[in-house]
Design a protein around this motif. Structure first.
Motif, PDB file in Angstrom:
ATOM      1  N   ALA A   1       0.831  -1.205   0.000  1.00 22.41           N
ATOM      2  CA  ALA A   1       0.000   0.000   0.000  1.00 22.41           C
ATOM      3  C   ALA A   1       0.865   1.255   0.000  1.00 22.41           C
ATOM      4  N   ALA A   2       1.917   1.254   0.811  1.00 27.72           N
ATOM      5  CA  ALA A   2       2.795   2.419   0.898  1.00 27.72           C
ATOM      6  C   ALA A   2       3.494   2.697  -0.427  1.00 27.72           C
ATOM      7  N   ILE A   3       3.965   1.646  -1.077  1.00 25.82           N
ATOM      8  CA  ILE A   3       4.643   1.815  -2.367  1.00 25.82           C
ATOM      9  C   ILE A   3       3.685   2.390  -3.409  1.00 25.82           C
ATOM     10  N   ARG A   4       2.478   1.851  -3.475  1.00 27.48           N
ATOM     11  CA  ARG A   4       1.501   2.353  -4.443  1.00 27.48           C
ATOM     12  C   ARG A   4       1.155   3.825  -4.171  1.00 27.48           C
ATOM     13  N   LEU A   5       0.972   4.178  -2.916  1.00 28.86           N
ATOM     14  CA  LEU A   5       0.648   5.564  -2.580  1.00 28.86           C
ATOM     15  C   LEU A   5       1.806   6.502  -2.903  1.00 28.86           C
ATOM     16  N   ARG A   6       3.027   6.039  -2.654  1.00 26.81           N
ATOM     17  CA  ARG A   6       4.194   6.859  -2.983  1.00 26.81           C
ATOM     18  C   ARG A   6       4.318   7.018  -4.493  1.00 26.81           C
ATOM     19  N   GLU A   7       4.022   5.968  -5.242  1.00 22.41           N
ATOM     20  CA  GLU A   7       4.054   6.062  -6.705  1.00 22.41           C
ATOM     21  C   GLU A   7       3.051   7.083  -7.219  1.00 22.41           C
ATOM     22  N   ARG A   8       1.982   7.313  -6.448  1.00 21.00           N
ATOM     23  CA  ARG A   8       0.968   8.299  -6.845  1.00 21.00           C
ATOM     24  C   ARG A   8       1.278   9.693  -6.311  1.00 21.00           C
TER      25      ARG A   8
ATOM     26  N   ALA B   1      -0.328  13.151  12.867  1.00 25.33           N
ATOM     27  CA  ALA B   1       0.807  13.357  11.965  1.00 25.33           C
ATOM     28  C   ALA B   1       0.399  13.470  10.501  1.00 25.33           C
ATOM     29  N   ALA B   2      -0.821  13.019  10.144  1.00 27.54           N
ATOM     30  CA  ALA B   2      -1.229  13.016   8.738  1.00 27.54           C
ATOM     31  C   ALA B   2      -2.749  13.013   8.642  1.00 27.54           C
ATOM     32  N   PRO B   3      -3.297  13.601   7.570  1.00 29.46           N
ATOM     33  CA  PRO B   3      -4.754  13.615   7.396  1.00 29.46           C
ATOM     34  C   PRO B   3      -5.305  12.312   6.822  1.00 29.46           C
ATOM     35  N   VAL B   4      -4.416  11.459   6.326  1.00 29.60           N
ATOM     36  CA  VAL B   4      -4.829  10.172   5.754  1.00 29.60           C
ATOM     37  C   VAL B   4      -4.044   9.065   6.440  1.00 29.60           C
ATOM     38  N   VAL B   5      -4.753   8.063   6.936  1.00 28.55           N
ATOM     39  CA  VAL B   5      -4.122   6.921   7.588  1.00 28.55           C
ATOM     40  C   VAL B   5      -4.628   5.646   6.936  1.00 28.55           C
ATOM     41  N   VAL B   6      -3.691   4.764   6.576  1.00 33.39           N
ATOM     42  CA  VAL B   6      -4.033   3.454   6.033  1.00 33.39           C
ATOM     43  C   VAL B   6      -3.654   2.430   7.085  1.00 33.39           C
ATOM     44  N   HIS B   7      -4.661   1.739   7.571  1.00 33.83           N
ATOM     45  CA  HIS B   7      -4.497   0.862   8.730  1.00 33.83           C
ATOM     46  C   HIS B   7      -4.270  -0.575   8.283  1.00 33.83           C
ATOM     47  N   CYS B   8      -3.026  -1.043   8.396  1.00 34.74           N
ATOM     48  CA  CYS B   8      -2.640  -2.391   7.957  1.00 34.74           C
ATOM     49  C   CYS B   8      -1.963  -3.144   9.099  1.00 34.74           C
ATOM     50  N   SER B   9      -2.520  -3.037  10.292  1.00 33.41           N
ATOM     51  CA  SER B   9      -1.831  -3.587  11.458  1.00 33.41           C
ATOM     52  C   SER B   9      -2.113  -5.058  11.714  1.00 33.41           C
TER      53      SER B   9
ATOM     54  N   LEU C   1      -9.616   7.507   6.846  1.00 33.68           N
ATOM     55  CA  LEU C   1      -9.067   6.264   7.378  1.00 33.68           C
ATOM     56  C   LEU C   1      -9.442   5.129   6.440  1.00 33.68           C
ATOM     57  N   VAL C   2      -8.433   4.400   5.973  1.00 36.82           N
ATOM     58  CA  VAL C   2      -8.668   3.216   5.142  1.00 36.82           C
ATOM     59  C   VAL C   2      -8.165   2.002   5.908  1.00 36.82           C
ATOM     60  N   HIS C   3      -9.052   1.049   6.142  1.00 39.58           N
ATOM     61  CA  HIS C   3      -8.677  -0.206   6.785  1.00 39.58           C
ATOM     62  C   HIS C   3      -8.287  -1.220   5.716  1.00 39.58           C
ATOM     63  N   ASP C   4      -7.191  -1.949   5.973  1.00 38.54           N
ATOM     64  CA  ASP C   4      -6.717  -2.971   5.033  1.00 38.54           C
ATOM     65  C   ASP C   4      -6.035  -4.068   5.857  1.00 38.54           C
ATOM     66  N   TYR C   5      -6.849  -4.975   6.411  1.00 42.78           N
ATOM     67  CA  TYR C   5      -6.283  -6.012   7.272  1.00 42.78           C
ATOM     68  C   TYR C   5      -7.219  -7.219   7.311  1.00 42.78           C
ATOM     69  N   GLY C   6      -6.726  -8.302   7.932  1.00 39.18           N
ATOM     70  CA  GLY C   6      -7.520  -9.522   8.044  1.00 39.18           C
ATOM     71  C   GLY C   6      -7.347 -10.458   6.861  1.00 39.18           C
ATOM     72  N   HIS C   7      -6.143 -10.518   6.276  1.00 40.39           N
ATOM     73  CA  HIS C   7      -5.895 -11.290   5.062  1.00 40.39           C
ATOM     74  C   HIS C   7      -5.557 -12.753   5.325  1.00 40.39           C
TER      75      HIS C   7
ATOM     76  N   ALA D   1      -3.589  -3.166  -2.461  1.00 41.01           N
ATOM     77  CA  ALA D   1      -2.921  -1.861  -2.520  1.00 41.01           C
ATOM     78  C   ALA D   1      -3.542  -0.969  -3.597  1.00 41.01           C
ATOM     79  N   ASP D   2      -3.866  -1.554  -4.738  1.00 41.10           N
ATOM     80  CA  ASP D   2      -4.512  -0.769  -5.797  1.00 41.10           C
ATOM     81  C   ASP D   2      -5.860  -0.240  -5.326  1.00 41.10           C
ATOM     82  N   GLU D   3      -6.598  -1.051  -4.579  1.00 38.74           N
ATOM     83  CA  GLU D   3      -7.894  -0.592  -4.069  1.00 38.74           C
ATOM     84  C   GLU D   3      -7.711   0.477  -2.999  1.00 38.74           C
ATOM     85  N   VAL D   4      -6.681   0.340  -2.180  1.00 39.76           N
ATOM     86  CA  VAL D   4      -6.392   1.384  -1.191  1.00 39.76           C
ATOM     87  C   VAL D   4      -6.184   2.725  -1.881  1.00 39.76           C
TER      88      VAL D   4
END
Length: 333
Positions: A26-33, A172-180, A298-304, A316-319
């Motif tokens: 997810a981080a790589i895709r967001l950085r690419e954008r 620290a940021a207005p957008v958080v992607v939660h992948c914990s 807030l985008v949740h991305d967990y439980g895989h 990651a593309d959907e995130v």
């Protein structure tokens, strides 16, 4: 890294919580954008479940199937592309899956490469059928560091930080992607996410031995053989609601006995290390966004479950799409 040009508006900063395969993709895709991205993790890189995983492309312990199918197909394509880079630690490998009976193609077949059904005479007893195909396999010893380096080369940052609340990330940021992963139980009160314990035995590949990957998921205990370079990963276990990270000698013996019965050539292979990881499971993968009262996204991305590497790039593309859609909306109020 994607160039935005001097007149392009700056994209909001994003904190990705979790540095496993899901979070890094997810981080790589967001950085690419073009987003300014930091990945926060409480764990050392080698302590995540992604570092322990056998990391073969194979949908396992992840629902719902209709969404998993799309994520898995996108990830298959991305990992196959990575396999062209000898430094990525990804290769396309032959895998044979043993089946209890000939029930046709598996439900995930359309997401993978062409599947060959083995002749009855080639199916080992007591299995009723078997299939063969080519799938990506990630050697985590190489691929996991490669992912981190890829993110850093794009300008993303990795931060060691233990969160008690997602509010700390929003400070620290207005957008958080939660992948914990399993951390969702404490970070967002998700009582459904639970561990499924996995233990693997890594053995030295016997000199000159060439063999395909093997998966046998026909019994309560899954068995698999994943060759990767000079090492072969033998598994495994799938023990629900078990958070014991200690190596269990009984599991080791069960794995070695089960694999020895299926692949006699590995009975005398030298054990190098035994590892344990906890798969983050729930009834369905949680991939969705929510708008906080303060306007934060807030985008949740967990439980895989056991499909982190298998679903990572599709998720990651959907995130990225969810973040873009949220930022395009005018916040309520």
């Amino acid at each position: 890294m994607t160039s935005q040009g001097t007149n392009a508006p700056a994209k909001p900063r994003v904190v990705v919580v979790g540095a496993g395969a899901i979070g890094l993709a997810a981080a790589i895709r967001l950085r690419e954008r073009g987003h300014d991205v930091e990945v926060w993790s409480k764990d050392e890189p080698g302590d995540t479940v992604s570092a322990v995983a056998a990391a073969i492309w194979y949908p396992f312990l992840a629902e719902p199937r209709e969404r998993v199918l799309g994520w898995a197909a996108a990830t298959f394509r991305q990992l196959a592309a990575f396999a062209a880079d000898p430094h990525s630690g990804v290769c396309m490998s032959e895998v044979v899956e043993l089946l209890a009976a000939d029930a046709g193609a598996p439900w995930w077949a359309s997401a993978a490469s062409a599947i060959e059904h083995l002749r009855t005479a080639d199916v080992p007893t007591p299995h009723g059928a078997a299939i063969r195909l080519q799938v990506p396999v990630c050697d985590t010893r190489v691929h996991f560091p490669w992912l981190r380096q890829r993110l850093q080369a794009l300008g993303g940052r990795l931060v060691r930080r233990h969160l008690r609340s997602l509010d700390e990330a929003f400070a620290a940021a207005p957008v958080v992607v939660h992948c914990s992963g399993l951390g969702a139980a404490s970070l967002c009160g998700d009582r459904e996410v639970h561990p499924v314990r996995g233990q693997v035995v890594c053995v030295r590949r016997p000199a000159g031995l060439q063999l395909p990957a093997l998966i046998d998921d026909t019994e309560a205990q899954p068995f698999y053989v994943i060759p990767r370079g000079d090492q072969i990963v033998l598994g495994g276990t799938a023990q629900a609601n078990d958070d014991n990270l200690a190596v269990d000698a009984r599991d080791t013996q069960s794995i070695l006995a089960g694999i020895g019965a299926r692949v006699p050539a590995l009975r005398s292979a030298a054990v190098e290390v035994v590892k344990v990881g906890l798969r983050p499971c729930r009834s369905q993968v949680r991939l969705e966004r929510e708008r906080r009262p303060d306007g934060g996204v807030l985008v949740h991305d967990y439980g895989h479950g056991g499909s982190g590497y298998t679903l990572s790039w599709g998720c990651a593309d959907e995130v990225v799409a969810l973040v873009a859609a949220a930022l395009a909306e005018k916040p309520a109020g």
